[in-house]
Design a protein around this motif. Structure first.
Motif: not given
Length: 278
Positions: A155, A157, A161, A163-164, A206, A208-209, A212-213, A216
């Motif tokens: 990570v 960020d 976002r 877009e993740h 997804d 992992e995405g 991450r989001y 964020g």
């Protein structure tokens, strides 16, 4: 009775030194329009893309009975997502502290007072329950579904976002959760820790995405309720699920915890839910 303007945070008690009230005062409640934070997300009042509630628990509730004897309880409040206002948390705490040295004829009189004052501040009917401190409804439970927190991701960020958020072609129905939610108070900058549950039917997210989001939000400044609405609108826009529930259970602060949820019509959160951190 104290009077407040409901259209600005500049007069809110949050982030200010405040004397704790010695007497009941409904005017201590400070309403904040939801529309201000919803507009940047494209959410229009009167055409909400979700249903939902803000569930609050207050653990520092006390009053005097008709004989002057203290009574203690845990209060559960539910504000509908369609109410035009949320209620600023410190003002809520100050308001409840005003009950400490106030006499009420009965437990129902306390409930009736809370119902009237909170509905007036929120601009919509609310639900109020007074629970005994050892009530089974306060027992600790776990979030259902699979936890994302053991995913070994990098990570870099710490702002949300969209877009993740990515999906595949497979249609699934699943429940996921994470305890890594953290946002910051938009007034004081203090950290707000929480857990988030996502239940959906639609193209497979997804993982992992998604994690991450969610991570964020770590440096994002917003109220609990609007963070949940942000997550909901981003998931609807990027994943387009048939059904979706987003629920956050934030850690108690100042004797109050907040657990907002937003969902597509027909969805409701599992109950009861109380986490060990709350």
């Amino acid at each position: 009775m104290t009077q407040h303007r409901p259209d600005t945070l500049s007069h809110a008690p949050l982030g200010r030194e405040s004397a704790y009230p010695e007497h009941y005062d409904a005017g201590l409640l400070y309403p904040i329009p939801r529309a201000v934070n919803r507009a940047p997300l494209g959410i229009e009042e009167g055409a909400l893309p979700f249903v939902g509630e803000d569930e609050w628990h207050a653990f520092e509730v006390s009053w005097l009975n008709a004989h002057g004897k203290p009574i203690v309880a845990v209060a559960r409040f539910r504000l509908p997502a369609q109410s035009p206002h949320l209620i600023e948390s410190k003002s809520w705490k100050l308001y409840l502290n005003g009950f400490n040295q106030t006499r009420f004829e009965s437990r129902q009189a306390v409930v009736d007072t809370l119902l009237r004052d909170l509905a007036h501040a929120a601009g919509a009917p609310v639900a109020v329950e007074l629970l005994d401190v050892d009530d089974a409804a306060l027992a600790v439970t776990r979030l259902p579904g699979e936890c994302l927190d053991d995913l070994d991701i990098e990570v870099t960020d710490y702002t949300p976002r969209a877009e993740h958020l990515a999906v595949g072609e497979e249609i699934v129905e699943e429940t996921l959760h994470s305890h890594l939610l953290k946002s910051n108070c938009p007034v004081t900058g203090q950290p707000d820790w929480g857990s988030v549950l996502i239940r959906y039917r639609g193209p497979k997210l997804d993982r992992e995405g998604l994690l991450r989001y969610l991570i964020g939000y770590r440096q994002h400044q917003d109220f609990h309720e609007h963070c949940v609405e942000h997550i909901f609108t981003d998931l609807m826009a990027r994943a387009r699920p048939e059904r979706l529930l987003v629920l956050a259970r934030y850690v108690r602060r100042g004797g109050l915890d907040i657990s907002p949820w937003r969902a597509t019509p027909g969805e409701r959160p599992p109950e009861p839910l109380r986490l060990s951190r709350q």
